[in-house]
Design an enzyme around this catalytic site. Structure first.
Site, PDB file in Angstrom:
ATOM      1  N   GLY A 120       0.154   5.387  -4.479  1.00 27.82           N
ATOM      2  CA  GLY A 120      -0.444   6.661  -4.883  1.00 27.82           C
ATOM      3  C   GLY A 120       0.127   7.822  -4.080  1.00 27.82           C
ATOM      4  O   GLY A 120       0.473   8.871  -4.624  1.00 27.82           O
ATOM      5  N   GLU A 150       0.362 -13.392  12.226  1.00 24.44           N
ATOM      6  CA  GLU A 150       0.924 -12.224  12.893  1.00 24.44           C
ATOM      7  C   GLU A 150       0.811 -11.066  11.913  1.00 24.44           C
ATOM      8  O   GLU A 150       1.028 -11.239  10.707  1.00 24.44           O
ATOM      9  CB  GLU A 150       2.412 -12.467  13.218  1.00 24.44           C
ATOM     10  N   ASP A 190       0.825  -1.210   0.000  1.00 31.36           N
ATOM     11  CA  ASP A 190       0.000   0.000   0.000  1.00 31.36           C
ATOM     12  C   ASP A 190       0.863   1.264   0.000  1.00 31.36           C
ATOM     13  O   ASP A 190       1.944   1.273   0.574  1.00 31.36           O
ATOM     14  CB  ASP A 190      -0.895  -0.018   1.257  1.00 31.36           C
ATOM     15  N   LEU A 197      10.794 -20.856  -4.399  1.00 30.83           N
ATOM     16  CA  LEU A 197       9.793 -19.938  -3.842  1.00 30.83           C
ATOM     17  C   LEU A 197       8.474 -20.042  -4.599  1.00 30.83           C
ATOM     18  O   LEU A 197       8.448 -20.052  -5.826  1.00 30.83           O
ATOM     19  CB  LEU A 197      10.306 -18.493  -3.959  1.00 30.83           C
ATOM     20  N   ARG A 221     -11.367   2.395  -9.388  1.00 29.64           N
ATOM     21  CA  ARG A 221     -10.418   3.454  -9.765  1.00 29.64           C
ATOM     22  C   ARG A 221     -10.590   3.822 -11.237  1.00 29.64           C
ATOM     23  O   ARG A 221     -11.272   3.137 -11.980  1.00 29.64           O
ATOM     24  CB  ARG A 221      -8.991   2.971  -9.503  1.00 29.64           C
ATOM     25  N   ARG A 243       1.603  -4.957   6.107  1.00 33.94           N
ATOM     26  CA  ARG A 243       0.954  -3.890   5.344  1.00 33.94           C
ATOM     27  C   ARG A 243       1.798  -2.622   5.466  1.00 33.94           C
ATOM     28  O   ARG A 243       2.168  -2.228   6.574  1.00 33.94           O
ATOM     29  CB  ARG A 243      -0.473  -3.611   5.818  1.00 33.94           C
ATOM     30  N   HIS A 272       2.812   3.231  -9.055  1.00 39.25           N
ATOM     31  CA  HIS A 272       2.667   1.780  -9.254  1.00 39.25           C
ATOM     32  C   HIS A 272       3.910   1.202  -9.924  1.00 39.25           C
ATOM     33  O   HIS A 272       4.333   0.085  -9.629  1.00 39.25           O
ATOM     34  CB  HIS A 272       1.423   1.474 -10.089  1.00 39.25           C
ATOM     35  N   THR A 298     -10.732  -6.838  -5.672  1.00 36.32           N
ATOM     36  CA  THR A 298     -12.026  -6.760  -6.362  1.00 36.32           C
ATOM     37  C   THR A 298     -12.598  -5.339  -6.252  1.00 36.32           C
ATOM     38  O   THR A 298     -13.458  -4.960  -7.034  1.00 36.32           O
ATOM     39  CB  THR A 298     -13.037  -7.763  -5.751  1.00 36.32           C
TER      40      THR A 298
HETATM   41  C1  FPP Z   1      -1.828   0.170  -3.414  1.00 36.25           C
HETATM   42  O1  FPP Z   1      -1.403   1.504  -3.431  1.00 36.25           O
HETATM   43  C2  FPP Z   1      -1.335  -0.554  -4.591  1.00 36.25           C
HETATM   44  C3  FPP Z   1      -2.113  -1.100  -5.590  1.00 36.25           C
HETATM   45  C4  FPP Z   1      -3.582  -1.026  -5.587  1.00 36.25           C
HETATM   46  C5  FPP Z   1      -1.517  -1.746  -6.760  1.00 36.25           C
HETATM   47  C6  FPP Z   1      -0.328  -2.623  -6.497  1.00 36.25           C
HETATM   48  C7  FPP Z   1       0.479  -2.704  -7.714  1.00 36.25           C
HETATM   49  C8  FPP Z   1       1.843  -2.787  -7.763  1.00 36.25           C
HETATM   50  C9  FPP Z   1       2.699  -2.881  -6.575  1.00 36.25           C
HETATM   51  C10 FPP Z   1       2.591  -2.716  -9.045  1.00 36.25           C
HETATM   52  C11 FPP Z   1       2.166  -3.611 -10.143  1.00 36.25           C
HETATM   53  C12 FPP Z   1       2.486  -5.008  -9.942  1.00 36.25           C
HETATM   54  C13 FPP Z   1       1.610  -5.989 -10.274  1.00 36.25           C
HETATM   55  C14 FPP Z   1       1.970  -7.415 -10.049  1.00 36.25           C
HETATM   56  C15 FPP Z   1       0.273  -5.679 -10.836  1.00 36.25           C
HETATM   57  P1  FPP Z   1      -2.483   2.653  -3.547  1.00 36.25           P
HETATM   58  O2  FPP Z   1      -2.641   3.008  -4.975  1.00 36.25           O
HETATM   59  O3  FPP Z   1      -3.737   2.235  -2.848  1.00 36.25           O
HETATM   60  O4  FPP Z   1      -1.763   3.807  -2.769  1.00 36.25           O
HETATM   61  P2  FPP Z   1      -2.467   4.992  -1.957  1.00 36.25           P
HETATM   62  O5  FPP Z   1      -3.242   4.359  -0.846  1.00 36.25           O
HETATM   63  O6  FPP Z   1      -1.297   5.784  -1.465  1.00 36.25           O
HETATM   64  O7  FPP Z   1      -3.311   5.740  -2.939  1.00 36.25           O
END
Ligand code: FPP
Length: 242
Positions: free
Chosen positions: A19, A208, A16, A127, A67, A189, A33, A62
């Site tokens: 963004g 955990e 997370d 892995l 977005r 997280r 991303h 899901t």
């Molecule tokens: C959460 O950050 C991240 C996501 C929803 C997308 C995760 C994607 C990647 C790590 C890169 C692509 C890799 C693959 C395998 C698809 P957020 O956008 O919710 O961040 P924010 O809470 O700061 O807005």
């Protein structure tokens, strides 16, 4: 120091903060991303190097369809780019890739690349890298119950069979005829948020949880090792007593 004898068997990560990382730099969300994908690459390598057996990442939920179209299609393009650039190395490192979630509904180009990856790595024994994609835990449980009903109707399982935890576990995305993916020992997280957001609700019963303020694109192998060390100092009792 990490004790290699007591590593978590399964680590799951809610990646997370992409963004916010981008916003802090005045960049578009997709740049976040992209940086997140690079961070993920390093964590896959580090997990493999440490000898962790299962790594699961939450790549797309899901709920993420809410977005913008631009962001959603951008994430899938990144996924294709990741698979294309890393497939050889993943395979050479004996990594087995699996998808958790209904990936049939994502763009075709991505599905095709993913299927190639799954097929190519399916016999690897290192892995196990699980990518949760279009994954939501409540949907996963509902799907499991429906699949059990279908298999009862078709006679694949007897209608008198007892519905128990073992049966439900087998019908989840983490279920596998050749042995289920074990429940995550540790769920990480990033970005300071402290919730599960519909991730592995069934499987996390005794996991955990570790939270870090670091935004996902800045999550390094060092920070990963710090959390693994912290995990090794936890006292896991699974509801029992010492
Ligand atoms: C959460 O950050 C991240 C996501 C929803 C997308 C995760 C994607 C990647 C790590 C890169 C692509 C890799 C693959 C395998 C698809 P957020 O956008 O919710 O961040 P924010 O809470 O700061 O807005």
């Amino acid at each position: 120091m990490i004790d290699k004898e007591r590593l978590p068997v399964h680590v799951a990560i809610i990646m997370d903060g992409n963004g916010r990382w981008a916003a802090k730099r005045g960049l578009p969300r997709l740049a976040g991303h992209n940086a997140g994908m690079l961070a993920m690459k390093e964590i896959v390598k580090e997990s493999s190097r440490l000898g962790i057996e299962h790594l699961t990442v939450y790549a797309f939920s899901t709920e993420n369809w809410k977005r913008s179209e631009e962001e959603v299609s951008g994430i899938f393009r990144l996924l294709v780019r990741y698979v294309d650039s890393e497939l050889r190395e993943l395979h050479e490192n004996n990594v087995r890739v699996k998808i958790l979630g209904d990936y049939s509904v994502i763009p075709r180009a991505a599905v095709e690349r993913l299927e190639k990856t799954l097929a190519m790595t399916c016999e690897n024994t290192g892995l196990r890298f699980n990518i949760a994609l279009n994954y939501g835990s409540r949907a996963e449980i509902v799907r499991a119950v429906n699949r059990i009903r279908e298999d009862m109707k078709s006679g694949k399982i007897k209608e008198v069979v007892e519905i128990n935890e073992e049966l439900i576990s087998r019908y989840l995305y983490t279920g596998d005829e050749n042995g289920n993916i074990p429940d995550p020992d540790l769920i990480i997280r990033t970005s300071g948020e402290e919730r599960l957001s519909n991730f592995m609700l069934w499987q996390s019963a005794y996991s955990e949880l570790a939270f870090t303020d670091v935004l996902w694109p800045e999550f390094t192998p060092e920070e990963f090792r710090r959390l693994l060390e912290q995990y090794q100092n936890r006292d896991r009792r699974f509801g029992g007593r010492k």
